[in-house]
Scaffold this motif. Structure first.
Motif, PDB file in Angstrom:
ATOM      1  N   GLN A   1      10.118  19.571  61.596  1.00  0.00           N
ATOM      2  CA  GLN A   1       9.283  20.548  62.249  1.00  0.00           C
ATOM      3  C   GLN A   1       8.134  20.810  61.446  1.00  0.00           C
ATOM      4  O   GLN A   1       6.926  21.064  61.828  1.00  0.00           O
ATOM      5  N   THR A   2       8.542  21.000  60.243  1.00  0.00           N
ATOM      6  CA  THR A   2       7.269  21.304  59.388  1.00  0.00           C
ATOM      7  C   THR A   2       6.542  20.014  58.844  1.00  0.00           C
ATOM      8  O   THR A   2       5.553  19.954  57.898  1.00  0.00           O
ATOM      9  N   ARG A   3       7.115  18.819  59.170  1.00  0.00           N
ATOM     10  CA  ARG A   3       6.480  17.576  58.976  1.00  0.00           C
ATOM     11  C   ARG A   3       6.412  17.333  57.374  1.00  0.00           C
ATOM     12  O   ARG A   3       5.537  16.403  56.952  1.00  0.00           O
ATOM     13  N   ASP A   4       7.575  17.733  56.733  1.00  0.00           N
ATOM     14  CA  ASP A   4       7.749  17.675  55.259  1.00  0.00           C
ATOM     15  C   ASP A   4       8.659  16.405  55.117  1.00  0.00           C
ATOM     16  O   ASP A   4       9.808  16.478  55.096  1.00  0.00           O
ATOM     17  N   ARG A   5       7.941  15.277  54.794  1.00  0.00           N
ATOM     18  CA  ARG A   5       8.685  13.989  54.495  1.00  0.00           C
ATOM     19  C   ARG A   5       9.467  13.926  53.402  1.00  0.00           C
ATOM     20  O   ARG A   5      10.675  13.287  53.329  1.00  0.00           O
ATOM     21  N   CYS A   6       9.235  14.653  52.355  1.00  0.00           N
ATOM     22  CA  CYS A   6       9.783  14.640  51.037  1.00  0.00           C
ATOM     23  C   CYS A   6      11.036  15.513  51.147  1.00  0.00           C
ATOM     24  O   CYS A   6      11.976  14.884  50.619  1.00  0.00           O
ATOM     25  N   ALA A   7      10.952  16.623  51.837  1.00  0.00           N
ATOM     26  CA  ALA A   7      12.250  17.525  52.151  1.00  0.00           C
ATOM     27  C   ALA A   7      13.189  16.573  52.814  1.00  0.00           C
ATOM     28  O   ALA A   7      14.545  16.853  52.889  1.00  0.00           O
ATOM     29  N   LEU A   8      12.665  15.980  53.724  1.00  0.00           N
ATOM     30  CA  LEU A   8      13.717  15.189  54.864  1.00  0.00           C
ATOM     31  C   LEU A   8      14.359  14.045  54.241  1.00  0.00           C
ATOM     32  O   LEU A   8      15.442  13.884  54.265  1.00  0.00           O
ATOM     33  N   ARG A   9      13.538  13.416  52.870  1.00  0.00           N
ATOM     34  CA  ARG A   9      14.268  12.249  52.472  1.00  0.00           C
ATOM     35  C   ARG A   9      15.266  12.727  51.617  1.00  0.00           C
ATOM     36  O   ARG A   9      16.040  12.114  51.418  1.00  0.00           O
ATOM     37  N   ALA A  10      14.703  14.010  50.696  1.00  0.00           N
ATOM     38  CA  ALA A  10      15.701  14.427  49.948  1.00  0.00           C
ATOM     39  C   ALA A  10      16.951  14.872  50.635  1.00  0.00           C
ATOM     40  O   ALA A  10      18.261  14.589  49.982  1.00  0.00           O
ATOM     41  N   THR A  11      16.914  15.726  51.523  1.00  0.00           N
ATOM     42  CA  THR A  11      18.182  15.956  52.353  1.00  0.00           C
ATOM     43  C   THR A  11      18.969  14.647  52.979  1.00  0.00           C
ATOM     44  O   THR A  11      20.136  14.733  52.693  1.00  0.00           O
ATOM     45  N   GLN A  12      18.198  13.642  53.286  1.00  0.00           N
ATOM     46  CA  GLN A  12      18.855  12.350  53.642  1.00  0.00           C
ATOM     47  C   GLN A  12      19.744  11.763  52.608  1.00  0.00           C
ATOM     48  O   GLN A  12      20.852  11.331  52.731  1.00  0.00           O
ATOM     49  N   GLN A  13      18.967  11.612  51.376  1.00  0.00           N
ATOM     50  CA  GLN A  13      19.708  11.198  50.299  1.00  0.00           C
ATOM     51  C   GLN A  13      20.848  11.986  49.817  1.00  0.00           C
ATOM     52  O   GLN A  13      22.123  11.528  49.531  1.00  0.00           O
ATOM     53  N   GLU A  14      20.774  13.426  50.052  1.00  0.00           N
ATOM     54  CA  GLU A  14      21.984  14.271  49.675  1.00  0.00           C
ATOM     55  C   GLU A  14      23.070  14.215  50.780  1.00  0.00           C
ATOM     56  O   GLU A  14      24.244  14.051  50.262  1.00  0.00           O
ATOM     57  N   VAL A  15      22.617  13.821  52.011  1.00  0.00           N
ATOM     58  CA  VAL A  15      23.866  13.423  52.942  1.00  0.00           C
ATOM     59  C   VAL A  15      24.626  12.268  52.582  1.00  0.00           C
ATOM     60  O   VAL A  15      25.590  12.213  52.742  1.00  0.00           O
ATOM     61  N   LEU A  16      23.669  11.212  52.220  1.00  0.00           N
ATOM     62  CA  LEU A  16      24.262   9.909  52.027  1.00  0.00           C
ATOM     63  C   LEU A  16      25.169   9.980  50.696  1.00  0.00           C
ATOM     64  O   LEU A  16      26.244   9.532  50.570  1.00  0.00           O
ATOM     65  N   ARG A  17      24.593  10.668  49.611  1.00  0.00           N
ATOM     66  CA  ARG A  17      25.714  11.007  48.516  1.00  0.00           C
ATOM     67  C   ARG A  17      26.790  11.515  48.955  1.00  0.00           C
ATOM     68  O   ARG A  17      28.039  11.208  48.419  1.00  0.00           O
ATOM     69  N   SER A  18      26.747  12.442  49.694  1.00  0.00           N
ATOM     70  CA  SER A  18      28.079  13.180  50.325  1.00  0.00           C
ATOM     71  C   SER A  18      28.838  12.344  51.116  1.00  0.00           C
ATOM     72  O   SER A  18      30.171  12.513  51.038  1.00  0.00           O
ATOM     73  N   ALA A  19      28.366  11.422  51.889  1.00  0.00           N
ATOM     74  CA  ALA A  19      29.173  10.723  52.795  1.00  0.00           C
ATOM     75  C   ALA A  19      29.791   9.659  51.985  1.00  0.00           C
ATOM     76  O   ALA A  19      30.986   9.221  52.494  1.00  0.00           O
ATOM     77  N   TYR A  20      29.322   9.181  50.969  1.00  0.00           N
ATOM     78  CA  TYR A  20      29.898   8.271  50.118  1.00  0.00           C
ATOM     79  C   TYR A  20      30.735   8.819  48.878  1.00  0.00           C
ATOM     80  O   TYR A  20      30.945   7.946  47.844  1.00  0.00           O
ATOM     81  N   ALA A  21      31.008   9.955  48.966  1.00  0.00           N
ATOM     82  CA  ALA A  21      31.717  10.731  47.697  1.00  0.00           C
ATOM     83  C   ALA A  21      33.141  10.144  47.969  1.00  0.00           C
ATOM     84  O   ALA A  21      33.643   9.590  48.995  1.00  0.00           O
TER      85      ALA A  21
END
Length: 100
Positions: free
Chosen positions: A47-67
């Motif tokens: 919603q804020t069009r913050d690509r950096c925040a979105l990418r950072a959250t995506q990476q955090e989610v993927l790290r969590s998924a593959y723990a």
């Protein structure tokens, strides 16, 4: 030349896709809340069009998924969340400016 190999491979693949999943596909209430919190963070970044925040959250989610101890159902839900959010990723502003 074996002309039946592609047909056999396609049939094997179709059988694999049609098979019932070997792992349970239900999330616990805590896991569902965790996925929801991640989704809310990604939607806020969109919603804020913050690509950096979105990418950072995506990476955090993927790290969590593959723990190491992530249950298969949670891993699948987190991977799907990242894929769906990636489809919503806004284009970079400089692409509009340069016409690429």
């Amino acid at each position: 030349m074996n002309t039946h190999a592609p047909a056999m491979a396609a049939t094997a693949w179709a059988q694999h896709l049609a098979a019932a999943p070997a792992t349970p596909t239900r999330l616990s209430p805590q896991e569902a809340l965790r996925v929801q919190r991640y989704q809310e963070r990604m939607l806020a970044a969109l919603q804020t069009r913050d690509r950096c925040a979105l990418r950072a959250t995506q990476q955090e989610v993927l790290r969590s998924a593959y723990a190491a101890k992530t249950p298969p159902a949670l891993r699948q839900a987190l991977r799907l969340l990242v894929w769906h959010m990636a489809a919503c990723l806004p284009l970079r502003q400089d692409l509009y400016e340069t016409g690429l």
